[in-house]
Design an enzyme around this catalytic site. Structure first.
Site, PDB file in Angstrom:
ATOM      1  N   ARG A   1      76.593  45.425  21.196  1.00  0.00           N
ATOM      2  CA  ARG A   1      76.485  44.412  20.115  1.00  0.00           C
ATOM      3  C   ARG A   1      77.827  43.699  19.912  1.00  0.00           C
ATOM      4  O   ARG A   1      78.249  43.456  18.772  1.00  0.00           O
ATOM      5  CB  ARG A   1      76.045  45.047  18.792  1.00  0.00           C
ATOM      6  CG  ARG A   1      74.765  45.820  18.853  1.00  0.00           C
ATOM      7  CD  ARG A   1      73.536  44.930  18.973  1.00  0.00           C
ATOM      8  NE  ARG A   1      72.342  45.726  18.886  1.00  0.00           N
ATOM      9  CZ  ARG A   1      71.751  46.311  19.933  1.00  0.00           C
ATOM     10  NH1 ARG A   1      72.225  46.148  21.152  1.00  0.00           N
ATOM     11  NH2 ARG A   1      70.662  47.032  19.767  1.00  0.00           N
TER      12      ARG A   1
ATOM     13  N   GLU B   1      76.384  45.042  11.201  1.00  0.00           N
ATOM     14  CA  GLU B   1      76.063  44.168  12.334  1.00  0.00           C
ATOM     15  C   GLU B   1      75.972  42.723  11.816  1.00  0.00           C
ATOM     16  O   GLU B   1      76.275  41.773  12.518  1.00  0.00           O
ATOM     17  CB  GLU B   1      74.708  44.626  12.912  1.00  0.00           C
ATOM     18  CG  GLU B   1      74.361  43.993  14.230  1.00  0.00           C
ATOM     19  CD  GLU B   1      73.092  44.585  14.837  1.00  0.00           C
ATOM     20  OE1 GLU B   1      73.073  45.770  15.196  1.00  0.00           O
ATOM     21  OE2 GLU B   1      72.111  43.839  14.969  1.00  0.00           O
TER      22      GLU B   1
ATOM     23  N   SER C   1      68.524  44.772  12.000  1.00  0.00           N
ATOM     24  CA  SER C   1      69.420  45.906  11.727  1.00  0.00           C
ATOM     25  C   SER C   1      70.617  45.417  10.923  1.00  0.00           C
ATOM     26  O   SER C   1      71.280  44.462  11.328  1.00  0.00           O
ATOM     27  CB  SER C   1      69.939  46.503  13.029  1.00  0.00           C
ATOM     28  OG  SER C   1      68.875  46.829  13.871  1.00  0.00           O
TER      29      SER C   1
HETATM   30  P1  NAP Z   1      64.263  53.781  17.223  1.00  0.00           P
HETATM   31  O1  NAP Z   1      63.291  53.886  18.338  1.00  0.00           O
HETATM   32  O2  NAP Z   1      63.920  54.259  15.865  1.00  0.00           O
HETATM   33  O3  NAP Z   1      65.643  54.458  17.659  1.00  0.00           O
HETATM   34  C1  NAP Z   1      66.753  54.464  16.780  1.00  0.00           C
HETATM   35  C2  NAP Z   1      68.006  54.118  17.561  1.00  0.00           C
HETATM   36  O4  NAP Z   1      68.208  55.081  18.566  1.00  0.00           O
HETATM   37  C3  NAP Z   1      67.884  52.773  18.233  1.00  0.00           C
HETATM   38  O5  NAP Z   1      68.586  51.840  17.477  1.00  0.00           O
HETATM   39  C4  NAP Z   1      68.429  52.968  19.634  1.00  0.00           C
HETATM   40  O6  NAP Z   1      69.713  52.416  19.851  1.00  0.00           O
HETATM   41  C5  NAP Z   1      68.617  54.470  19.766  1.00  0.00           C
HETATM   42  N1  NAP Z   1      67.777  54.925  20.896  1.00  0.00           N
HETATM   43  C6  NAP Z   1      66.469  55.226  20.862  1.00  0.00           C
HETATM   44  N2  NAP Z   1      66.049  55.640  22.072  1.00  0.00           N
HETATM   45  C7  NAP Z   1      67.129  55.578  22.892  1.00  0.00           C
HETATM   46  C8  NAP Z   1      67.334  55.865  24.269  1.00  0.00           C
HETATM   47  N3  NAP Z   1      66.346  56.301  25.057  1.00  0.00           N
HETATM   48  N4  NAP Z   1      68.577  55.685  24.783  1.00  0.00           N
HETATM   49  C9  NAP Z   1      69.578  55.242  24.021  1.00  0.00           C
HETATM   50  N5  NAP Z   1      69.449  54.943  22.714  1.00  0.00           N
HETATM   51  C10 NAP Z   1      68.236  55.118  22.149  1.00  0.00           C
HETATM   52  O7  NAP Z   1      64.738  52.257  17.129  1.00  0.00           O
HETATM   53  P2  NAP Z   1      64.067  51.015  16.396  1.00  0.00           P
HETATM   54  O8  NAP Z   1      64.753  50.771  15.122  1.00  0.00           O
HETATM   55  O9  NAP Z   1      62.578  51.112  16.413  1.00  0.00           O
HETATM   56  O10 NAP Z   1      64.503  49.860  17.382  1.00  0.00           O
HETATM   57  C11 NAP Z   1      63.989  49.786  18.686  1.00  0.00           C
HETATM   58  C12 NAP Z   1      64.899  48.889  19.500  1.00  0.00           C
HETATM   59  O11 NAP Z   1      64.940  47.569  18.948  1.00  0.00           O
HETATM   60  C13 NAP Z   1      66.328  49.375  19.525  1.00  0.00           C
HETATM   61  O12 NAP Z   1      66.856  49.146  20.805  1.00  0.00           O
HETATM   62  C14 NAP Z   1      67.007  48.526  18.496  1.00  0.00           C
HETATM   63  O13 NAP Z   1      68.384  48.344  18.753  1.00  0.00           O
HETATM   64  C15 NAP Z   1      66.266  47.230  18.621  1.00  0.00           C
HETATM   65  N6  NAP Z   1      66.323  46.499  17.352  1.00  0.00           N
HETATM   66  C16 NAP Z   1      67.400  45.698  17.105  1.00  0.00           C
HETATM   67  C17 NAP Z   1      67.477  45.034  15.891  1.00  0.00           C
HETATM   68  C18 NAP Z   1      68.624  44.162  15.552  1.00  0.00           C
HETATM   69  O14 NAP Z   1      68.571  43.488  14.543  1.00  0.00           O
HETATM   70  N7  NAP Z   1      69.689  44.194  16.295  1.00  0.00           N
HETATM   71  C19 NAP Z   1      66.466  45.166  14.946  1.00  0.00           C
HETATM   72  C20 NAP Z   1      65.430  45.999  15.227  1.00  0.00           C
HETATM   73  C21 NAP Z   1      65.351  46.664  16.435  1.00  0.00           C
HETATM   74  P3  NAP Z   1      69.975  50.903  20.342  1.00  0.00           P
HETATM   75  O15 NAP Z   1      69.929  50.102  19.112  1.00  0.00           O
HETATM   76  O16 NAP Z   1      71.342  50.996  20.901  1.00  0.00           O
HETATM   77  O17 NAP Z   1      68.956  50.527  21.348  1.00  0.00           O
END
Ligand code: NAP
Length: 334
Positions: free
Chosen positions: A158, A329, A233
């Site tokens: 990020r 973020e 996020s």
């Molecule tokens: P989640 O599945 O509840 O997981 C929580 C966090 O754990 C995620 O943010 C993700 O990091 C990390 N994670 C999960 N599985 C992983 C793996 N196999 N290897 C490495 N890291 C892992 O996450 P969620 O909130 O539903 O989001 C799903 C994805 O959408 C994530 O990648 C998240 O970053 C992305 N997202 C981004 C935003 C934004 O505004 N930037 C908003 C919503 C969702 P990472 O974030 O590093 O992937």
């Protein structure tokens, strides 16, 4: 234009700018930047990663540059270019309709194409940097053009050069991606996607099918900013040392930790907040989303300061319990 920014930020909070300008062409952008001699004006895409905590004593330029095109790079790959003001999600859908693969895991991320490299957007195991080829930007002070390749951008988690050494120095006007046109490599490593496709025949899966799954998963737990104000996020997932990870695991053996290439570990910030019982917690109309603790929402009439105060409360609580400092973020203005 009316100078209220309420409809120009996905939190839907009110703030007055000195003036708001719509920028539709690169010449308009150059004229806008040339008039900004103190280099303080704000260039905004779709306002999906900002929090206005008060009025802005400067001008805001809404970047509305449009256009997209592609050309072959090799038999396998294609270079796809989009102007900064294109909606990210519409752009992703268009690449998929054209049959190109690479951006499917990044479907439904709010925001514009021009903002995407700044924080190296990422979701479900894919980051923008994995498919980034180059971007063209205008230097705010000289109004000269500069092309950045992936190495120049110094992408991190990020993060990019545009948040560090080059902060506020350039306006990205166009981004080019290298995508696959055949033999697509799909990334289904993240648990939600793995679960979605488990038991299904994935041999003939197309990038567009993955995007469809990503959209359904996101819609099931993330609020739609057009209905409930939010900026995705709010905090980054903290990166902690291996040593700190050991002490954290002693107290919280179930903590979700993801090893990084350099020996550090990423902790899910949403989990930390959830452990404190803060999911659904509200202070007036500023609240923690009830399905995803990493997302702060405006339930109606929250101000930027209400959301900032809630964020401070969360940071303090996480720090007291886990000894971890969360980093935003979202970018605060003014
Ligand atoms: P989640 O599945 O509840 O997981 C929580 C966090 O754990 C995620 O943010 C993700 O990091 C990390 N994670 C999960 N599985 C992983 C793996 N196999 N290897 C490495 N890291 C892992 O996450 P969620 O909130 O539903 O989001 C799903 C994805 O959408 C994530 O990648 C998240 O970053 C992305 N997202 C981004 C935003 C934004 O505004 N930037 C908003 C919503 C969702 P990472 O974030 O590093 O992937």
């Amino acid at each position: 234009m009316n100078s209220d920014l309420k409809s120009h930020n996905t939190f839907g909070v009110s703030a007055q700018a000195r003036a708001i300008h719509s920028i539709r062409t690169e010449s308009e952008l150059i004229a806008f930047l040339a008039a900004d001699t103190s280099n303080t004006d704000l260039i905004l895409g779709q306002g999906s990663n900002v929090l206005f905590t008060g009025d802005l004593p400067y001008r805001v330029g809404l970047l509305k540059l449009k256009g997209r095109r592609f050309k072959a790079f090799s038999e396998e790959e294609v270079l796809v270019t989009a102007a900064a003001g294109e909606s990210w999600h519409d752009f992703v859908l268009w690449t998929l309709e054209e049959g190109f693969g690479g951006l499917e895991n990044l479907a439904l991320i709010p925001g514009s194409v021009g903002a995407a490299p700044i924080q190296n957007i990422g979701a479900y195991g894919v980051e923008l940097k994995d498919h980034f080829y180059s971007c063209r930007a205008i230097d705010r002070s000289t109004q000269e053009e500069k092309v950045f390749n992936a190495e120049d951008c110094a992408f991190g988690y990020r993060n990019s050069i545009f948040k560090n050494e080059c902060k506020n120095q350039f306006v990205i006007v166009e981004v080019t991606f290298k995508l696959s046109q055949r033999n697509h490599t799909l990334n289904l490593n993240y648990a939600p996607l793995k679960n979605w496709f488990s038991g299904k025949n994935i041999e003939k899966l197309r990038p567009a099918d993955v995007a469809e799954a990503v959209c359904s998963i996101r819609r099931s737990k993330l609020p739609d900013p057009s209905i409930l104000g939010n900026a995705g996020s709010f905090f980054k997932n903290p990166i902690i040392t291996a040593e700190f990870t050991q002490s954290l695991l002693k107290k919280f053996p179930e903590a979700p930790l993801y090893p990084q290439a350099n020996g550090t570990f990423k902790v899910a910030a949403g989990w930390l907040i959830d452990q404190l019982g803060l999911k659904g917690y509200r202070q007036g109309d500023a609240a923690v989303h009830d399905k995803q603790a990493l997302v702060l929402v405006n339930l109606g009439s929250a101000s930027g300061n209400d959301l900032k105060n809630l964020a401070q409360h969360i940071k303090k609580s996480v720090n007291e319990t886990f000894g971890i400092t969360l980093e935003e973020e979202v970018t605060f203005y003014p």
